[in-house]
Design a protein around this motif. Structure first.
Motif, mmCIF file in Angstrom:
data_model
loop_
_atom_site.group_PDB
_atom_site.id
_atom_site.type_symbol
_atom_site.label_atom_id
_atom_site.label_comp_id
_atom_site.label_asym_id
_atom_site.label_seq_id
_atom_site.Cartn_x
_atom_site.Cartn_y
_atom_site.Cartn_z
ATOM 1 N N LEU A 76 84.623 -65.866 -52.699
ATOM 2 C CA LEU A 76 84.132 -65.571 -51.357
ATOM 3 C C LEU A 76 82.622 -65.681 -51.409
ATOM 4 O O LEU A 76 81.951 -64.893 -52.083
ATOM 5 C CB LEU A 76 84.560 -64.175 -50.915
ATOM 6 C CG LEU A 76 84.057 -63.712 -49.538
ATOM 7 C CD1 LEU A 76 84.661 -64.572 -48.421
ATOM 8 C CD2 LEU A 76 84.386 -62.235 -49.308
ATOM 9 N N VAL A 77 82.066 -66.666 -50.711
ATOM 10 C CA VAL A 77 80.629 -66.946 -50.766
ATOM 11 C C VAL A 77 80.101 -67.222 -49.364
ATOM 12 O O VAL A 77 80.858 -67.557 -48.451
ATOM 13 C CB VAL A 77 80.334 -68.166 -51.672
ATOM 14 C CG1 VAL A 77 80.605 -67.855 -53.125
ATOM 15 C CG2 VAL A 77 81.152 -69.387 -51.236
ATOM 16 N N LYS A 78 78.800 -67.111 -49.218
ATOM 17 C CA LYS A 78 78.183 -67.403 -47.928
ATOM 18 C C LYS A 78 78.138 -68.912 -47.686
ATOM 19 O O LYS A 78 78.124 -69.710 -48.624
ATOM 20 C CB LYS A 78 76.775 -66.806 -47.871
ATOM 21 C CG LYS A 78 76.788 -65.282 -47.805
ATOM 22 C CD LYS A 78 75.390 -64.715 -47.598
ATOM 23 C CE LYS A 78 75.458 -63.203 -47.407
ATOM 24 N NZ LYS A 78 74.121 -62.594 -47.215
ATOM 25 N N GLU A 79 78.074 -69.269 -46.413
ATOM 26 C CA GLU A 79 78.086 -70.686 -46.048
ATOM 27 C C GLU A 79 76.910 -71.438 -46.650
ATOM 28 O O GLU A 79 77.042 -72.597 -47.055
ATOM 29 C CB GLU A 79 78.079 -70.827 -44.524
ATOM 30 C CG GLU A 79 78.265 -72.249 -44.040
ATOM 31 C CD GLU A 79 78.419 -72.343 -42.533
ATOM 32 O OE1 GLU A 79 78.720 -73.444 -42.040
ATOM 33 O OE2 GLU A 79 78.231 -71.315 -41.855
ATOM 34 N N ASN A 80 75.734 -70.768 -46.732
ATOM 35 C CA ASN A 80 74.567 -71.476 -47.261
ATOM 36 C C ASN A 80 74.616 -71.663 -48.778
ATOM 37 O O ASN A 80 73.719 -72.257 -49.359
ATOM 38 C CB ASN A 80 73.265 -70.788 -46.845
ATOM 39 C CG ASN A 80 73.139 -69.364 -47.356
ATOM 40 O OD1 ASN A 80 73.875 -68.938 -48.241
ATOM 41 N ND2 ASN A 80 72.205 -68.613 -46.792
ATOM 42 N N SER A 81 75.665 -71.170 -49.414
ATOM 43 C CA SER A 81 75.872 -71.497 -50.831
ATOM 44 C C SER A 81 76.310 -72.949 -50.983
ATOM 45 O O SER A 81 76.186 -73.531 -52.062
ATOM 46 C CB SER A 81 76.939 -70.593 -51.448
ATOM 47 O OG SER A 81 78.240 -70.948 -50.981
ATOM 48 N N LYS A 82 76.857 -73.518 -49.901
ATOM 49 C CA LYS A 82 77.344 -74.908 -49.879
ATOM 50 C C LYS A 82 78.323 -75.194 -51.025
ATOM 51 O O LYS A 82 78.399 -76.321 -51.532
ATOM 52 C CB LYS A 82 76.169 -75.887 -49.915
ATOM 53 C CG LYS A 82 75.237 -75.762 -48.720
ATOM 54 C CD LYS A 82 74.119 -76.781 -48.742
ATOM 55 C CE LYS A 82 73.202 -76.608 -47.536
ATOM 56 N NZ LYS A 82 72.079 -77.559 -47.534
ATOM 57 N N ALA A 83 79.082 -74.171 -51.404
ATOM 58 C CA ALA A 83 79.978 -74.298 -52.556
ATOM 59 C C ALA A 83 81.002 -75.415 -52.390
ATOM 60 O O ALA A 83 81.405 -76.048 -53.376
ATOM 61 C CB ALA A 83 80.681 -72.968 -52.808
ATOM 62 N N ASN A 84 81.437 -75.666 -51.151
ATOM 63 C CA ASN A 84 82.411 -76.741 -50.912
ATOM 64 C C ASN A 84 81.868 -78.117 -51.287
ATOM 65 O O ASN A 84 82.638 -79.047 -51.515
ATOM 66 C CB ASN A 84 82.825 -76.752 -49.434
ATOM 67 C CG ASN A 84 83.801 -75.639 -49.110
ATOM 68 O OD1 ASN A 84 84.847 -75.523 -49.742
ATOM 69 N ND2 ASN A 84 83.470 -74.812 -48.133
#
Length: 360
Positions: A76-84
């Protein structure tokens, strides 16, 4: 007599088949159980810090959980991590869930009612365990409302002065007796690496260098003249090609254009029109990276590329936590932290010296 012999022979053959059938069934059942077990343990890791760098730094701890429980880990990460954009092919990662709480355009999981919205979102995944890499009571409540049976979390209300690396190390040592000293690892399919080499016409006889010339803040961005001096020094000794990675902010584009309008323009390829997902396979084809403290310094090192990190105005730990990182700090400084403001004191000769050490 012949008929009797055939009959007895048939009985013996069929009798011999019985144990073999049992062996086959046993192997088949073990195979099914193994697959079920592999995906049975549903585990969520919560990493609520902002940005790509912080997410990459936590990857060794996520990977350790995956090894411990023999199962990929959802995050579970924030959108600005851009993990995708960079974890979509990393095998120890399962689902990438977005924490919609950026206090700007998307705050669905923020506020009092956001607790219940997030809990409801998580509940459908039926997680068996949750590892919360922060001290927030909010996430503890979310985990309990989500009916996750086993909750592991940093000590509550102990947020102040938590070291970004030492805190998760102590957390997993205390709860799971894990000792973690690995570098972050981002995985990419080998076919994509080969396709990138063809697309960008990568010459293996050329030294291919990623230049991470962008940065999330103006105090992190090293001036274009510094990069030009480094390009000049390296080009005088090696046949090189430089890939320029940066964002679209005006100041970032100014540095990009300064380099592209120089005498070295024919040796440079701009990457600012590509997504991170598209750039990753190209980075994997590079021999070395030279980057500001930016997303590309973290991604490059996590891809296993030796990366010279130019640390001007953020804590040094962000540029030396990996064995693939080789920091350069401003002249006259023993270390770097916030408000060092040293972007104009990064010596091109020191960068060049680091480069020579790496390629030797």
């Amino acid at each position: 007599w012949t008929l009797r012999l055939k009959s007895e022979l048939k009985i013996d053959i069929e009798a011999a088949k019985i144990p073999l059938i049992f062996v086959i069934i046993k192997i088949y059942i073990k195979s099914i159980i193994s697959k079920v077990y592999k995906y049975y343990m549903k585990i969520l890791a919560v990493q609520s810090r902002m940005g790509i760098g912080d997410t990459v730094i936590f990857l060794p701890f996520i990977k350790a959980l995956s090894k411990k429980f023999n199962s990929p880990i959802s995050i579970l990460v924030k959108e600005n991590s851009k993990a995708n954009q960079y974890l979509h092919q990393t095998k120890y990662i399962d689902k990438i869930l977005t924490l919609e709480r950026d206090n700007k355009t998307n705050n669905r999981h923020g506020g009092f009612f956001g607790i219940f919205k997030l809990a409801n979102d998580l509940k459908k995944y039926k997680f068996d365990k949750i590892f919360i890499f922060n001290s927030s009571l909010r996430f503890n409540l979310v985990a309990k409302i989500s009916s996750i049976p086993q909750i592991y979390q940093y000590p509550l209300f102990a947020k102040n002065k938590q070291h970004i690396i030492e805190a998760p190390k102590k957390f997993l040592k205390k709860n799971l007796d894990l000792d973690i000293n690995e570098d972050p690892e981002v995985q990419i399919d080998s076919d994509l690496i080969s396709k990138a080499a063809q697309k960008f016409q990568i010459d293996k006889n050329t030294t291919n260098i990623l230049l991470g010339i962008g940065g999330s803040g103006p105090t992190k961005r090293i001036p274009g003249k510094t990069f030009l001096s480094v390009i000049d020094k390296i080009s005088n000794m090696k046949n090189c090609r430089f890939f320029l990675a940066t964002g679209k902010a005006n100041e970032e584009q100014e540095v990009l254009n300064e380099i592209l309008q120089s005498k070295f323009k024919n040796f440079c390829t701009r990457l600012d029109n590509l997504t991170i997902k598209e750039i990753l396979p190209l980075i994997k084809n590079c021999n070395v990276s030279i980057c500001n403290d930016s997303s590309f310094s973290h991604l490059s090192s996590a891809l296993g590329i030796k990366t010279i990190t130019l640390m001007a105005d953020t804590p040094l730990i962000y540029g030396n936590y990996s064995s693939k990182m080789f920091p350069v700090i401003p002249d006259g400084e023993n270390t770097v932290t916030h408000n060092t403001l040293g972007k104009d004191k990064i010596d091109p000769q020191k960068i060049f010296k680091r480069f020579l050490e790496i390629i030797a």
